[in-house]
Motif scaffolding. Structure first.
Motif, short mmCIF file in Angstrom:
data_model
loop_
_atom_site.label_atom_id
_atom_site.label_comp_id
_atom_site.label_asym_id
_atom_site.label_seq_id
_atom_site.Cartn_x
_atom_site.Cartn_y
_atom_site.Cartn_z
N UNK A 1 11.48 13.99 -1.40
CA UNK A 1 10.91 13.28 -0.25
C UNK A 1 10.30 11.96 -0.68
N UNK A 2 9.67 11.95 -1.86
CA UNK A 2 9.05 10.71 -2.34
C UNK A 2 10.10 9.65 -2.66
N UNK A 3 11.23 10.07 -3.25
CA UNK A 3 12.30 9.10 -3.52
C UNK A 3 12.85 8.52 -2.23
N UNK A 4 12.97 9.37 -1.20
CA UNK A 4 13.44 8.89 0.09
C UNK A 4 12.45 7.89 0.68
N UNK B 1 12.66 4.49 -1.08
CA UNK B 1 13.76 3.63 -0.64
C UNK B 1 13.40 2.94 0.67
N UNK B 2 12.81 3.70 1.60
CA UNK B 2 12.42 3.12 2.89
C UNK B 2 11.37 2.02 2.70
N UNK B 3 10.37 2.29 1.85
CA UNK B 3 9.32 1.29 1.62
C UNK B 3 9.89 0.05 0.93
N UNK B 4 10.82 0.28 0.01
CA UNK B 4 11.44 -0.85 -0.66
C UNK B 4 12.23 -1.72 0.32
N UNK C 1 0.84 -1.21 0.00
CA UNK C 1 0.00 0.00 0.00
C UNK C 1 0.88 1.26 0.00
N UNK C 2 1.93 1.23 0.81
CA UNK C 2 2.83 2.39 0.88
C UNK C 2 3.49 2.63 -0.48
N UNK C 3 3.94 1.55 -1.11
CA UNK C 3 4.57 1.69 -2.43
C UNK C 3 3.57 2.21 -3.46
#
Length: 409
Positions: A375-378, A381-384, A16-18
């Motif tokens: 911020x979205x790219x950051x 990476x966290x969600x990945x 969902x986050x991704x």
């Protein structure tokens, strides 16, 4: 045995986050798009015993998505060359309607259809307060904003002439001063009306309003009079505007011209005075005009929509409505840049721009997406990494399970 459902809840939540991050990135260039973030919360816990200090021993069973929060901060405003574009500067939404269903939107990249209706890209009508007798009626029900595209505005005969002037108190008796004002008859033909002031005494000036002799054959009515000033130079007589100035027998076949010469403004202050300075006219105006065709429109900060015609005349056609809700987070996103009110958001409070905490309107401007790509790219990476970690948990649980099965073979 390991509980695979724990890792699976993590995978589901991370998915969902991704998806949320992917949707934000996909809408980087969407007009007035509002970015979202996904938040999580832990699920319930199993108590498997107590410690020697009687503290509970608990094991969690995973996570879940607790909500997707929308960031309603304003996106950047960019000027455009499109006169139908609008943007809201502040809190609020445009009100749009299609098929009787009203929605709210921040996207002001509007367009005009062939009938002059102001619409969204998807064909929804932009709603506002209509005009009644040329004045916006904020007590009327909302109606589509419609421009007079392709229409011709009929001529309007001059009904009022206003002149702001000073007459020289030091001028000699018999001294004259003239000023000209262009006026219009019922056919829209222009005429030059001349107002001549003649010094009669230290406190009085006679005036005469005339048209060229070839313009009107009849004897003018009520076109002369006397202005009287007090010792301070203030006009004391006439004490009201001069009405019924009439020129019959118009040469072009128009109706007799009949207009007022306004000596006082709307606040009741005299517009003609006498002082020891040169005769001069500060301003003059009249309310007649020739016929003209629609050319363009403009919107001011309060949402007043004014149409301009080829004769230079402008007329108010409506006022764009702006709505607010008590809880923006409770709005339901329905696609097409639209939102719907819910019980959580509360009903929409519809009013005019710049009042009641509502945004003002910027003409020839659009609001951009408020998504922060860095911020979205950051977050991506966290969600990945989280998804990979939960995937590793699944494979580890699988290995442990296989080892346990091998023990009894």
């Amino acid at each position: 045995m390991p509980d695979f459902s724990i890792a699976l809840t993590g995978l589901q939540a991370d998915t969902v986050a991704l998806n949320t991050i992917g949707n934000n990135l996909a809408n980087l260039n969407t007009t007035a798009y509002k970015g979202q973030t996904t938040s999580f919360e832990d699920l319930f816990y199993q108590q498997i015993g107590t410690s020697g200090a009687s503290d509970p021993e608990q094991v969690g069973v995973g996570t879940r998505v607790s909500g997707t929060e929308t960031n309603y901060t304003q996106g950047s405003l960019s000027t455009t060359s499109n006169s139908t574009d609008m943007a809201l500067s502040g809190t609020g939404f445009f009100v749009v309607e299609q098929g009787g269903q009203q929605s709210l939107t921040r996207a002001g990249n509007f367009q005009l259809d062939s009938s002059g209706d102001l619409q969204t890209i998807d064909g929804e009508s932009v709603m506002g307060f209509p005009t009644v007798a040329g004045t916006v009626s904020q007590t009327s029900n909302l109606a589509p904003i419609t421009l007079p595209v392709g229409q011709t505005e009929p001529a309007q005969a001059t009904q009022n002439v206003s002149i702001s002037a000073n007459l020289n108190s030091a001028a000699a008796v018999g001294n004259t001063f003239s000023t000209a004002v262009t006026v219009y008859d019922s056919l829209g033909q222009s005429h030059v009306a001349t107002v001549t002031y003649t010094k009669a005494s230290s406190t009085t000036w006679n005036y005469a309003v005339t048209l060229p002799s070839a313009d009107a054959s009849g004897a003018p009515v009520n076109n002369t009079g006397t202005l009287t000033f007090d010792s301070t130079g203030a006009l004391v007589s006439p004490s009201s505007n001069v009405t019924g100035i009439t020129f019959p027998g118009m040469a072009d076949g128009a109706s007799s011209m009949n207009f007022s010469m306004n000596l006082y403004n709307s606040a009741g202050a005299a517009t003609v005075s006498q002082s020891a300075s040169a005769n001069n006219v500060a301003a003059s105006s009249q309310d007649g005009y020739a016929s003209g065709t629609y050319e363009s429109f403009a919107v001011d900060s309060t949402g007043i929509v004014s149409a301009t015609f080829s004769n230079g005349h402008t007329t108010t056609v409506g006022q764009v409505a702006v709505a607010t809700v008590s809880n923006q987070s409770g709005l339901l996103r329905t696609g097409d840049n639209n939102f719907q009110t819910t019980a959580a958001s509360g009903t929409a409070s519809v009013g005019t721009a710049g009042t009641g905490g509502r945004a003002t309107i910027e003409d020839d401007t659009v609001e951009g997406s408020n998504v922060d790509i860095s911020a979205e790219f950051s977050n991506l990476v966290v969600a990945q990494r989280s998804f990979e970690a939960n995937s590793k948990t699944v494979t580890t649980f699988d290995t442990v399970t296989q080892d346990a099965i091998s023990m009894i073979r």
